[in-house]
Design an enzyme around this catalytic site. Structure first.
Site: not given
Length: 397
Positions: A105, A364-367
């Site tokens: 993250h 980031g890891c989510t976009g």
């Protein structure tokens, strides 16, 4: 006779140590790999167990934990909050306490993306996925060309002298092929892999993805992220990633930190492999390899090739926008805002600059994320809502 054998063994060990030191540039010390232990969906213990497994796999590196106090033998830098954990990690990397770190993250700046490493299910072959988190460019084709170079860099640092490269058959893959072949003809050598299918070519099919036909498979980051998750957890139903080496190191031109990414769903075996992956990169002088390859690509006209991929009006508009807007004074950006489309990311940053808010783009890891100072986070969110870059219900990420 026994003493002679002991002396010979000692001399042999010394020469081995010297050879390793010459290769790594680190005389008399092991690679020191940090592991942050907060943030996993499977708890701190899963990460610590991964460190213990990694320590059993090889003695060429030392693992240093960054997180809560524990009862293990590992040196631990005690931290109990995720944001402070990453700040501590960055400080330890900057002052040389650790050579690399495995974390999760973590937001990279635009231009930096990670190269994952998997075991392919078809033939059990190791393959590098370029790339899997972060983004090298907001322009799809340009980013895939850049991804190819990052995959080559990592494969070479891990000991593959002339890695084979395939381009997954996605939107823009033929443009990527033309750009890479132009780079190759200009003097940057690329070893293009032929598809396993009868019609051949370096544009890879799904069969090649499963079989691990090339050493380096090139695709856009979001596709690579999905492939990593599938390869890592297809035997477990998805909630526990049990195979592979994780999402890999963030590589960027001029980026000088060796930070490797795990998913919050990564299990103990993946944590252990990621630590070993980090140690291999340090042993292979990843920073020197990256500098050399970026320099070689520049000398082969890489920048001109990349510029040619971005068509006239879009590029002109970007150039005009950059001329009109000057960034406010630099600030430390630890607050992040998600929910922004990748194609709007740079425009969102510029919109905040116009309002006097210093901002940077990141992934980031989510976009995609826009990063601002914590003090201006709520104001920045409101400005982006009003400009319709994010939904009205958007919150800090």
């Amino acid at each position: 006779m026994t003493e002679n054998k002991a002396v010979k063994k000692m001399i042999g060990n010394v020469f081995n140590d010297i050879a390793d030191a010459m290769q790594t540039g680190q005389f008399g010390k092991k690679a020191r790999i940090g592991l942050t232990t907060l943030g996993s969906e499977h708890g701190v213990e899963t990460l610590i167990q991964g460190a213990e497994m990694a320590a059993q796999m090889c003695s060429d590196y030392e693992v240093i934990l960054i997180g809560p106090k524990n009862d293990t033998k590992f040196q631990t830098i005690e931290v109990n909050e995720e944001e402070m954990m990453h700040k501590t990690m960055e400080k330890l990397l900057e002052d040389g306490t650790i050579d690399a770190c495995v974390t999760m993250h973590y937001n990279f700046p635009i231009g930096v993306a990670t190269v994952g490493k998997v075991f392919t299910p078809g033939k059990g072959k190791e393959m590098y996925l370029a790339t899997t988190t972060g983004t090298t460019s907001t322009h799809r084709v340009e980013s895939m060309v850049k991804n190819a170079l990052r995959g080559i860099i990592v494969a070479k640092a891990c000991g593959i002298e002339n890695p084979s490269v395939g381009i997954l058959n996605l939107d823009g893959s033929r443009q990527v092929e033309r750009a890479l072949k132009e780079l190759n003809s200009n003097g940057y050598p690329i070893n293009f892999q032929e598809s396993m299918r009868s019609d051949g070519g370096c544009v890879m099919r799904g069969n090649d993805l499963l079989a691990g036909t090339p050493d380096v498979m090139v695709q856009d980051t979001l596709s690579g992220n999905i492939f990593m998750k599938v390869f890592s957890s297809f035997t477990t139903g998805g909630e526990y990633e049990s195979m592979g080496y994780g999402y890999g190191p963030g590589i960027g031109d001029g980026y000088d930190k060796t930070v490797l990414i795990l998913s919050r769903a990564s299990g103990t075996p993946v944590v252990a492999n990621a630590i070993k992956y980090a140690a291999d990169l340090i042993k292979g002088n990843i920073k020197e390899v990256a500098k050399r390859e970026f320099d070689l690509a520049r000398a082969a006209g890489g920048e001109a090739i990349l510029k040619s991929l971005i068509k006239g009006t879009q590029k002109a508009a970007c150039d005009e926008r950059d001329k009109e807007v000057t960034a406010p004074p630099h600030e430390v950006v630890t607050g992040s805002i998600s929910g922004i489309d990748i194609m709007d990311l740079e425009d969102a940053v510029t919109a905040l600059w116009k309002k006097g808010i210093y901002a940077e783009s990141g992934m980031g890891c989510t976009g995609p994320v826009v990063m601002v100072s914590e003090a201006k986070l709520q104001r920045a969110i409101q400005e982006l809502k009003e400009a319709k870059f994010v939904a009205q219900e958007a919150d800090p990420c």
